[in-house]
Scaffold this motif. Sequence first.
Motif, mmCIF file in Angstrom:
data_model
loop_
_atom_site.group_PDB
_atom_site.id
_atom_site.type_symbol
_atom_site.label_atom_id
_atom_site.label_comp_id
_atom_site.label_asym_id
_atom_site.label_seq_id
_atom_site.Cartn_x
_atom_site.Cartn_y
_atom_site.Cartn_z
ATOM 1 N N ILE A 129 -65.965 61.465 -41.599
ATOM 2 C CA ILE A 129 -64.767 61.244 -42.422
ATOM 3 C C ILE A 129 -65.171 60.856 -43.827
ATOM 4 N N ASN A 130 -64.235 61.021 -44.732
ATOM 5 C CA ASN A 130 -64.352 60.519 -46.089
ATOM 6 C C ASN A 130 -63.155 59.606 -46.337
ATOM 7 N N PRO A 131 -63.344 58.320 -46.414
ATOM 8 C CA PRO A 131 -62.202 57.423 -46.643
ATOM 9 C C PRO A 131 -61.502 57.731 -47.960
ATOM 10 N N VAL A 132 -60.162 57.714 -47.956
ATOM 11 C CA VAL A 132 -59.358 57.957 -49.157
ATOM 12 C C VAL A 132 -58.269 56.893 -49.231
ATOM 13 N N ASP A 133 -57.591 56.820 -50.383
ATOM 14 C CA ASP A 133 -56.507 55.858 -50.524
ATOM 15 C C ASP A 133 -55.229 56.396 -49.880
ATOM 16 N N ILE A 134 -54.191 55.573 -49.852
ATOM 17 C CA ILE A 134 -52.946 55.941 -49.167
ATOM 18 C C ILE A 134 -52.334 57.202 -49.761
ATOM 19 N N THR A 166 -53.701 59.661 -51.549
ATOM 20 C CA THR A 166 -54.482 60.879 -51.272
ATOM 21 C C THR A 166 -54.314 61.310 -49.825
ATOM 22 N N GLY A 167 -54.340 60.345 -48.908
ATOM 23 C CA GLY A 167 -54.159 60.671 -47.506
ATOM 24 C C GLY A 167 -52.812 61.311 -47.238
#
Length: 644
Positions: free
Chosen positions: A39-44, A46-47
Motif C-alpha cells: 500500500i501507499n498511505p494517502v490522506d483522506i 486523496t483516498g
Amino acid sequence: MTHHFFLFAKPPIPIAFLQLASLALAILLLQGCATPVGINPVDIQTGYQINTVSALSAGEASEASKMVLRRNGLMDRFETEPEAVLAELHAGLKPSGDEDKLFALAELSLLQGERNDDHAYFLAASVYAWSLLFPGNGGVQLKPSDPRYRLAYDLYNQGIAQGLADPEGDDKGEIEVYLRSGEYPLPFGKLTTTIEQSDLTWGGYKLEHFISTASMQVRGLRNRYRTPGLGASLAASITEQKNSKKVVGSDRIGPRIKVPITAILDLGDARRHLTENEFTAHINVYAANQTKEISLDGHPQPIEFDPTAALAHQLQDNPMYTLEIANFFSGGLFSTMVPQDRARDGLFTLRPYRPGKIPVVLVHGTASSPARWAELVNELEGDSNIRENYQIWAFMYDSANPIPYSAGRLRIALQNAIKEFDPEGKDSALQRMVVIGHSQGGLLTKMTVVDTGTRLWDLISDKPFDQISVNPENRQLLRDSLFFTPLPFVKRVVFISTPQHGAMAAAHEWVTGLVARLVKLPATIITGIAQAAASSGDAKLNRLLRRPPTAADNMNPNNPGLKTLASIPVSPAVRAHSIIAVEGDGPIEEGDDGVVAYKSAHIDEAVSEKVIRWGHSCQDQPEAIEEIRRILMEHLGTPDLASM
C-alpha cells in the motif's frame, strides 16, 4: 630450486560475474524496501478521490468500469479501439443480470460520447443506465449503498441532456436540448422517441428553448437548491403568446420567466431488448411546481429538479437590473419588458396560480425592482414547507411616483388578482395573504392595512371630496390614491428597512428639489390634480399643482402626509413585523442603515422586531431571510385575528 608462486595465486574474478552480483544485491536491497504487493498511505481527500473517480467527475472511467475492462483483458485496447471494445462488451451481455458489465457500458459509452462529441454514445449511456436501474421483472437492481447506484442515475440524466442536445451548440456554451419525436442512431441500433405536445405547456403557455442546468454554474446566490432524482433537469422559456385555451392566472406570469422542468426518457423494458437493434422511448416532461415523483416498476421515483439554476438563468443579463435607476427618473421603462397580453397593473406571479397556497407578495423599494428579491425567493422556494404552502407574487412599480398613488395601484392589483383567481371566494388561502415591503415598498405595504379616512385628502384640499367636480376616471384615481381601508385578505405584513417616519436623505430640500426636476410623473396624476384644482378653486390643490410631490417628497420626515400615515396604526386584525437594519456596533436606538434611522423604522404595533447589523439593502441577508422564514412558519399555525 625455483618456486613458481604464481601457480598457486587466485585467478581474477570476471567482470560479468561482478555485475551480476551487484544486480542481485540491488534486487535484495529493493525487496527489503518494497514488496511486490503493498500500500501507499494517502490522506483522506486523496483516498476519497481514488474511490470516487468517474467519467462525470474526472473524465476517466471509475474503478468499477476499469475492473470490467481488466477482467476481459480490454484495458489497453479501450484506449486505442474504444468502439470495438464497447461493441464486444455489448455482444457479450447475458440475457439478464450482468450488472457489472451494464454499468461499465453505461459509463464507458458516456466517456466515448464526451471524447468524440458523439450523441449516439450519450444516448447509449442512457439506455444502459436505464436498463441497470429498471431491469424489469426478475432483474436484479443495485443496492442503494452501492456507489454505482447514484452514479447510474447521473449517467442516465447526462446521457439524455447530451444525447438530445443541439449538435451545433451555441456561442454561450449553453446546451439546448431538443424535446421532440424522432429517430436517433445508437451504436447498436436505432432509438425512436415520441412526445405529446400537450406535455410542453405550462401555465397556459408553450414551453420552448430547453437549456440543460447540469452545464450551468450558478453565481450570485448563496445556495443552490437541487432535488436529486431521475431525469435531465432543464430551464425552459415560455412563448410570448398564450395558448388558445384559457388558463386562470396566465396573464400574471412574470416576464422572461424560466421554468424548472425535467425530461425523462421512458425506455420501458429496455433491458429485455438489449440484444435487439431497435428501441422505442417516450419523452415525459414534468414541471417542478406540478410533479415531484413518478412510479416506475411499482416504486416511487423522485424527479430531478434544479430550480435555483433556472432562477439564475432567468436573471442572467436581465435588463431589469440596468433599468432600475433609469426607470426611477423616467418611469414606464419596466412596462416595456412585459408582453402586451399580460396584466398591466404590475402584479406578477412566479408560478401559475395554485389554489390552497397562501400568497406572499414582495414589494421592492426606491430605484429598485423585483429582481432584488432573488436571494429571498431562492431560499423560500428551497424550503419544502414554505414551497408547498405559499405562492410568491411580486409587485413592480415606478418608484418615483407619489407613494399614495403607487399604494393605490398595489391595492387595485391585489384586488384584481383575488377576483381573477377566485371569483367565487372558495380559496381560503387567498384570504391569508402576507405582504412584505422593503424601504418605500414598506410604506406601500402599510397602506394595505390602515384606515386613513379623509385625513390624506384633507391635507391637500379644504373642500370635501364629494364636492369636487371631476370626470369619473379622475375621481376614481383620486379616491384610489387618497382613501385607504384595510384590505380584508391581507392578514400579515413585514416591514424591512421601512422609513415609517421618513428617510434621512429626503430631509434635505436640495435632494427632493433635484428629484422633482429630474423625475417625470405620469400625465394621469397631473391631469387629475389639475382638474380638481380648476373645478374647486381650492388654494391647497393649486399649490399642489404647481409642485406635484414625488416619492422623495413623501419620504421627507417633515412631510405632512408621511406624518399622518405614521400616526395611523396597522389594523388590529393584522399582525405586523419589523426587520430593521443598523450599521456598525453602536447603540441601536441611535443607529441607522445609511438611509433610514432606527427610530424612523421602529413602530410600536409590531408584534416582533428583528435588528440586523447591516446596511439599508438587507432583504437578501441571511438574518433577514431567516426571520421571514420564521414569520411565514408562524403564520401557517396562527389563526386569523379577525376570527378569534
